[in-house]
Design an enzyme around this catalytic site. Sequence first.
Site, PDB file in Angstrom:
ATOM      1  N   HIS A   1      16.453  -0.703  34.533  1.00 10.13           N
ATOM      2  CA  HIS A   1      15.890  -0.132  32.636  1.00 10.13           C
ATOM      3  C   HIS A   1      16.155  -2.094  32.555  1.00 10.13           C
ATOM      4  O   HIS A   1      14.902  -1.942  32.139  1.00 10.13           O
ATOM      5  CB  HIS A   1      16.463   0.941  32.494  1.00 10.13           C
ATOM      6  CG  HIS A   1      16.117   1.239  30.908  1.00 10.13           C
ATOM      7  ND1 HIS A   1      15.926   2.679  30.354  1.00 10.13           N
ATOM      8  CD2 HIS A   1      15.399   0.161  30.008  1.00 10.13           C
ATOM      9  CE1 HIS A   1      15.344   1.973  28.920  1.00 10.13           C
ATOM     10  NE2 HIS A   1      15.044   1.272  29.379  1.00 10.13           N
TER      11      HIS A   1
ATOM     12  N   GLU B   1      12.461  -5.831  27.594  1.00  8.56           N
ATOM     13  CA  GLU B   1      13.443  -6.234  27.578  1.00  8.56           C
ATOM     14  C   GLU B   1      14.387  -7.537  27.973  1.00  8.56           C
ATOM     15  O   GLU B   1      15.226  -7.865  26.933  1.00  8.56           O
ATOM     16  CB  GLU B   1      14.102  -6.080  29.569  1.00  8.56           C
ATOM     17  CG  GLU B   1      13.609  -4.685  29.548  1.00  8.56           C
ATOM     18  CD  GLU B   1      14.894  -3.183  28.536  1.00  8.56           C
ATOM     19  OE1 GLU B   1      16.211  -3.083  28.431  1.00  8.56           O
ATOM     20  OE2 GLU B   1      14.227  -2.434  28.136  1.00  8.56           O
TER      21      GLU B   1
ATOM     22  N   HIS C   1      16.920  -7.582  24.689  1.00 11.92           N
ATOM     23  CA  HIS C   1      18.318  -7.588  25.324  1.00 11.92           C
ATOM     24  C   HIS C   1      18.459  -9.649  26.314  1.00 11.92           C
ATOM     25  O   HIS C   1      20.135  -9.644  25.833  1.00 11.92           O
ATOM     26  CB  HIS C   1      18.888  -6.438  26.377  1.00 11.92           C
ATOM     27  CG  HIS C   1      18.209  -5.191  25.718  1.00 11.92           C
ATOM     28  ND1 HIS C   1      19.265  -4.565  24.802  1.00 11.92           N
ATOM     29  CD2 HIS C   1      16.618  -4.808  26.084  1.00 11.92           C
ATOM     30  CE1 HIS C   1      19.085  -3.058  24.642  1.00 11.92           C
ATOM     31  NE2 HIS C   1      17.648  -3.185  24.930  1.00 11.92           N
TER      32      HIS C   1
END
Length: 242
Positions: A64, A117, A121
Site C-alpha cells: 500500500h 503515495e 509520503h
Amino acid sequence: MKFLLYLALVRSLLVHGRASWGNVDWDVIIFTQQWPITSCINHLAHNPKASCNLFPNMTSWTVHGIWPTKLGTIGPNYCNKSWDFQESEILNIEPYLIKYWGNIFGEDSRTSLWSHEWKKHGTCAAQLPSLNSEKKYFEKGLEWVTQYDYVAVLGQHKIYPDDVQTYTREAIFAAVKDMFGVDPSIDCIYNKKTKQHELSQIKLCFDRSLHLVDCDGIIGGNEAKVLGNCPHKGITYPASVR
Ligand SMILES: *[C@@H]1O[C@H](CO)[C@@H](O)[C@H](O)[C@H]1NC(C)=O
Ligand SMILES: *[C@@H]1O[C@H](CO)[C@@H](O)[C@H](O)[C@H]1NC(C)=O
C-alpha cells in the site's frame, strides 16, 4: 513585504539548516502491505458500480505504501509539494510495481496509487539519502514486499486464505512476530454483508536507519498489547472476492 518574508526565510534556513522541509520530522517508517482480495471486497461493498484490478491468480500481498510517521500522530504528509510524480522515473520497474504495488481500484488510472503515495509520503521519505528519489522509494517497496512475504509467513503458522475459516488476532500477530522479532500492527475491515472482520493490512515499522522496530508507538488502536484494530477472534483471510 516580500523582502521581509525573504529575511524570515534566510533566518529560518540559518537556524534550522533545512527549513525547506518545514515541520516534517518523523520517527519511523511504516511499511504497509494490503491483502488485495480484502481491499477489493471492501471497494466493491462501498460502490456497487466499482471494479477491481486483480490478477485472477493473485497469491501475494501487495504494497500500500511506505509512510514516514511521527509517533503518536499521522504523517507528516506532502513534505515537498513541488516534487511531482513522474512516471518516466519508474518505467523500467513498472511491470513489478503493477504486480506488487498495483492500484486495485478499477476506476482509477494505472499510476494513481503510485502518484498518490509518492506525493503524500515519498516526498517525506526523501529526507533519507537511501530514499531520495522516486526510483529508490518504489524499489524499496519491491525489495520489502519480497522480503516480508506474508503469504509465506502466515502459511508457516497454518494461516491460509480461506473464505470460511477464521483466525485469532493473536495467531496472526504471533506469526509475524515470530518471523521478524518485532510487533507489527494488523488491520481488519468489517464487512457488513458477511458480518465478518476481514484481514486487510499488516504494517511493519522501521527506524530512520531502516532497521525493524516495534510498531507500538504508531496510531491505529492499541488494545490488549496487540496493535491494530482487529477483534480478538473471528478474523477471516478471504480467498476470493465473493
Ligand atoms: C498468474 O498470472 C500472471 C499474470 O497474468 C501470470 O504471469 C502467471 O504466469 C500466472 N501464474 C500462474 C501460476 O498461473
Ligand atoms: C523539492 O522538490 C524539488 C523538485 O524535485 C527539488 O528541486 C527540491 O530540492 C526539493 N526540496 C527539498 C527540500 O528537497
